[in-house]
Design an enzyme around this catalytic site. Structure first.
Site, PDB file in Angstrom:
ATOM      1  N   GLY A  93     -21.929  33.882  -7.180  1.00  0.00           N
ATOM      2  CA  GLY A  93     -22.890  33.495  -8.213  1.00  0.00           C
ATOM      3  C   GLY A  93     -24.150  32.861  -7.636  1.00  0.00           C
ATOM      4  O   GLY A  93     -25.269  33.178  -8.061  1.00  0.00           O
ATOM      5  N   LYS A  97     -20.809  46.289 -14.002  1.00  0.00           N
ATOM      6  CA  LYS A  97     -21.598  46.250 -15.225  1.00  0.00           C
ATOM      7  C   LYS A  97     -23.061  45.889 -15.028  1.00  0.00           C
ATOM      8  O   LYS A  97     -23.391  44.943 -14.319  1.00  0.00           O
ATOM      9  CB  LYS A  97     -20.981  45.228 -16.186  1.00  0.00           C
ATOM     10  CG  LYS A  97     -19.674  45.703 -16.762  1.00  0.00           C
ATOM     11  CD  LYS A  97     -19.153  44.686 -17.744  1.00  0.00           C
ATOM     12  CE  LYS A  97     -17.990  45.281 -18.533  1.00  0.00           C
ATOM     13  NZ  LYS A  97     -17.424  44.286 -19.435  1.00  0.00           N
ATOM     14  N   GLY A  99     -18.254  38.713  -4.344  1.00  0.00           N
ATOM     15  CA  GLY A  99     -16.824  38.676  -4.037  1.00  0.00           C
ATOM     16  C   GLY A  99     -16.262  40.035  -3.662  1.00  0.00           C
ATOM     17  O   GLY A  99     -15.595  40.184  -2.629  1.00  0.00           O
ATOM     18  N   ARG A 145     -13.081  30.755   4.329  1.00  0.00           N
ATOM     19  CA  ARG A 145     -13.947  29.638   3.935  1.00  0.00           C
ATOM     20  C   ARG A 145     -13.655  28.367   4.736  1.00  0.00           C
ATOM     21  O   ARG A 145     -14.553  27.564   4.971  1.00  0.00           O
ATOM     22  CB  ARG A 145     -13.795  29.364   2.440  1.00  0.00           C
ATOM     23  CG  ARG A 145     -14.525  30.403   1.624  1.00  0.00           C
ATOM     24  CD  ARG A 145     -14.420  30.121   0.155  1.00  0.00           C
ATOM     25  NE  ARG A 145     -15.283  31.029  -0.596  1.00  0.00           N
ATOM     26  CZ  ARG A 145     -15.120  31.305  -1.881  1.00  0.00           C
ATOM     27  NH1 ARG A 145     -14.140  30.740  -2.557  1.00  0.00           N
ATOM     28  NH2 ARG A 145     -15.947  32.125  -2.486  1.00  0.00           N
TER      29      ARG A 145
HETATM   30  P1  ADP Z   1     -19.428  41.859  -6.648  1.00  0.00           P
HETATM   31  O1  ADP Z   1     -18.204  40.989  -6.849  1.00  0.00           O
HETATM   32  O2  ADP Z   1     -19.562  42.301  -5.215  1.00  0.00           O
HETATM   33  O3  ADP Z   1     -20.669  41.227  -7.184  1.00  0.00           O
HETATM   34  P2  ADP Z   1     -18.856  43.355  -9.062  1.00  0.00           P
HETATM   35  O4  ADP Z   1     -17.861  42.327  -9.440  1.00  0.00           O
HETATM   36  O5  ADP Z   1     -20.102  43.453  -9.839  1.00  0.00           O
HETATM   37  O6  ADP Z   1     -19.198  43.214  -7.489  1.00  0.00           O
HETATM   38  O7  ADP Z   1     -18.192  44.814  -9.157  1.00  0.00           O
HETATM   39  C1  ADP Z   1     -17.063  45.193  -8.418  1.00  0.00           C
HETATM   40  C2  ADP Z   1     -16.172  46.130  -9.184  1.00  0.00           C
HETATM   41  O8  ADP Z   1     -16.878  47.245  -9.679  1.00  0.00           O
HETATM   42  C3  ADP Z   1     -15.067  46.677  -8.315  1.00  0.00           C
HETATM   43  O9  ADP Z   1     -13.817  46.175  -8.751  1.00  0.00           O
HETATM   44  C4  ADP Z   1     -15.163  48.195  -8.490  1.00  0.00           C
HETATM   45  O10 ADP Z   1     -13.903  48.833  -8.625  1.00  0.00           O
HETATM   46  C5  ADP Z   1     -15.955  48.318  -9.766  1.00  0.00           C
HETATM   47  N1  ADP Z   1     -16.619  49.626  -9.866  1.00  0.00           N
HETATM   48  C6  ADP Z   1     -17.440  50.199  -8.966  1.00  0.00           C
HETATM   49  N2  ADP Z   1     -17.806  51.428  -9.374  1.00  0.00           N
HETATM   50  C7  ADP Z   1     -17.188  51.659 -10.552  1.00  0.00           C
HETATM   51  C8  ADP Z   1     -17.161  52.767 -11.464  1.00  0.00           C
HETATM   52  N3  ADP Z   1     -17.840  53.868 -11.205  1.00  0.00           N
HETATM   53  N4  ADP Z   1     -16.400  52.637 -12.571  1.00  0.00           N
HETATM   54  C9  ADP Z   1     -15.698  51.514 -12.802  1.00  0.00           C
HETATM   55  N5  ADP Z   1     -15.702  50.438 -11.999  1.00  0.00           N
HETATM   56  C10 ADP Z   1     -16.433  50.514 -10.875  1.00  0.00           C
HETATM   57 MG    MG Z   2     -16.922  40.696  -8.528  1.00  0.00          MG
END
Ligand code: ADP
Ligand code: MG
Length: 396
Positions: free
Chosen positions: A369, A193, A346, A36
């Site tokens: 976000g 989620k 992230g 950053r």
């Molecule tokens: P980002 O930060 O890129 O928006 P998220 O925070 O929504 O992504 O999700 C990332 C997390 O989701 C990772 O830590 C990953 O381990 C978890 N994840 C991915 N697939 C699964 C799964 N099948 N079961 C549990 N956790 C998962």
């Molecule tokens: Mg995340």
């Protein structure tokens, strides 16, 4: 988008205050990832070249507001920034009452969150900040979705407010991707989620030609399609919403494909034994931790055919080597594809670095976000304020 751009302003001899996002990880007094800080360098250099005195603002971490706490000091950032710029960068801890600075100098103001009223966007605080400069430059995309004193408030309070090149480049790229996409347009939404991504799935469905879901999100869709997901992370409460999204995709002549095969394990751990299963053969005591190899090939082909690809969220637990193959395949397919690709989030950025595909992504958003809110079509308050002040400037 109509706002003033820093590139077009005369800044010689001016006091220019730049809001950056220098919220970097710090360990034992040192910056552990300076991405950053590096991202902000071109803006800072441009302001210096234009002959400005440069005051920098940023937040770091989540300190208790109104208290200065050495744990959240920007001192390590000042040190790293000084190395990268090859010139001294002074950290000013009490800056709200005034800062001594000359053109050609860079002063980093201590963590904006040490000031009471930052998060509530207190008008008096915003006025004090803006009063320290001739021109205020908003350059922190990652904070533009929050109306706070050092973002939206200072933009409105400043004599002149403009977007910095980092922010405007980011807005231009996102705008191009979402409002004028080369078709077919594909979105890959993964992560843990559905609940955190429901609004983004909802708004993307109307924009894209194809939507791929992955990760824990896909598990909820797999359950919504009637399959047993065993012990997997999923959200039973959101099955109706997932079914609604599937229906809407069908009504538009598309679909939300679910993985044909998956990688399962009996526990959520790095050394759990990975097993490939057909999606309808997941055992009661198993959890889905990645997409399977057939699905990885299928998704890679979809990515290869896309004109635009927008990616947020890993499709598996990529932090564990045994369950990283699906996310690696997606990352490498994006790297190979000719699509205009844009990625944000992230964990998505962590995956991009882990698989070394940074160069192959057309644009990597600096915001988590803020990126999701832009994709959702929401107004980013700090950007709206930049547009409002530019409009007022024009008509006055
Ligand atoms: P980002 O930060 O890129 O928006 P998220 O925070 O929504 O992504 O999700 C990332 C997390 O989701 C990772 O830590 C990953 O381990 C978890 N994840 C991915 N697939 C699964 C799964 N099948 N079961 C549990 N956790 C998962
Ligand atoms: Mg995340």
């Amino acid at each position: 988008m109509n706002y003033l751009r820093m590139e077009n302003l005369e800044l010689a001899g001016k006091r220019v205050m730049i809001r950056e996002d220098l919220n970097v990880p710090v360990k034992d007094g040192s910056v552990t990832s300076d991405a950053r800080i590096r991202a902000a360098l071109p803006t800072i250099r441009l302001a210096l070249e234009k002959g400005a005195a440069v005051l920098l603002l940023s937040h770091l971490g989540r300190p208790v507001e109104g208290e200065s706490d050495s744990q959240f000091s920007l001192q390590p950032v000042a040190a790293r920034l000084s190395e990268l710029l090859g010139m001294p960068v002074r950290l000013e801890s009490t800056w709200l009452d005034g800062v001594n600075i000359s053109p050609g100098e860079v002063v980093l103001c201590e963590n904006v969150r040490f000031n009471r009223g930052e998060k509530s966007n207190d008008e008096a605080l915003a006025r004090r900040m803006a009063g320290l400069c001739d021109d205020f430059v908003m350059d922190a995309f990652g904070t533009s979705h929050r109306a706070q004193a050092s973002t939206e408030g200072a933009v409105r309070a400043a004599a002149v407010a403009c977007a910095g090149p980092l922010l405007s480049r980011e807005l231009d790229a996102l705008h191009k991707c979402l409002h004028n996409p080369v078709r077919p347009m594909l979105a890959i939404v993964g992560g843990s989620k559905v609940s955190t991504k429901l609004t983004v799935l909802d708004s993307l469905l109307d924009k894209v030609d194809e939507l791929i879901v992955g990760g824990g999100i896909a598990n909820t869709f797999i359950a919504a399609a009637g399959h047993d997901v065993g012990n997997s992370l999923y959200e039973p409460d959101l099955i109706p919403q997932a079914q609604q999204l599937i229906k809407r995709a069908h009504a538009r002549g598309g679909s939300i494909p679910i993985p044909r095969d998956v990688v399962v394990a009996k526990s959520f751990s790095a050394d759990a034994k990975p097993l490939v299963r057909h999606v309808d053969e997941v055992g009661q005591d198993e959890m889905i931790l990645d997409i399977g190899p057939l699905t990885a090939v299928e998704y890679s082909e979809i990515i290869a055919g896309a004109g635009t690809a927008i990616w947020n969220g890993p499709v598996g637990v990529f932090e564990f080597e045994n369950f990283a193959a699906g996310t690696r395949a997606v990352a490498e397919a994006i790297e190979r594809s000719h699509a205009f690709s844009i990625a944000g989030g992230g964990d998505t950025l962590a995956a991009i670095d882990q698989f070394g595909v940074r160069e192959g992504v057309s644009y990597i958003s600096t915001g988590g976000g803020a990126f999701l809110e832009f994709v959702e079509g929401k107004t980013l308050p700090a950007v709206a304020a930049l547009e409002a002040v530019a409009q007022a400037h024009k008509t006055s």
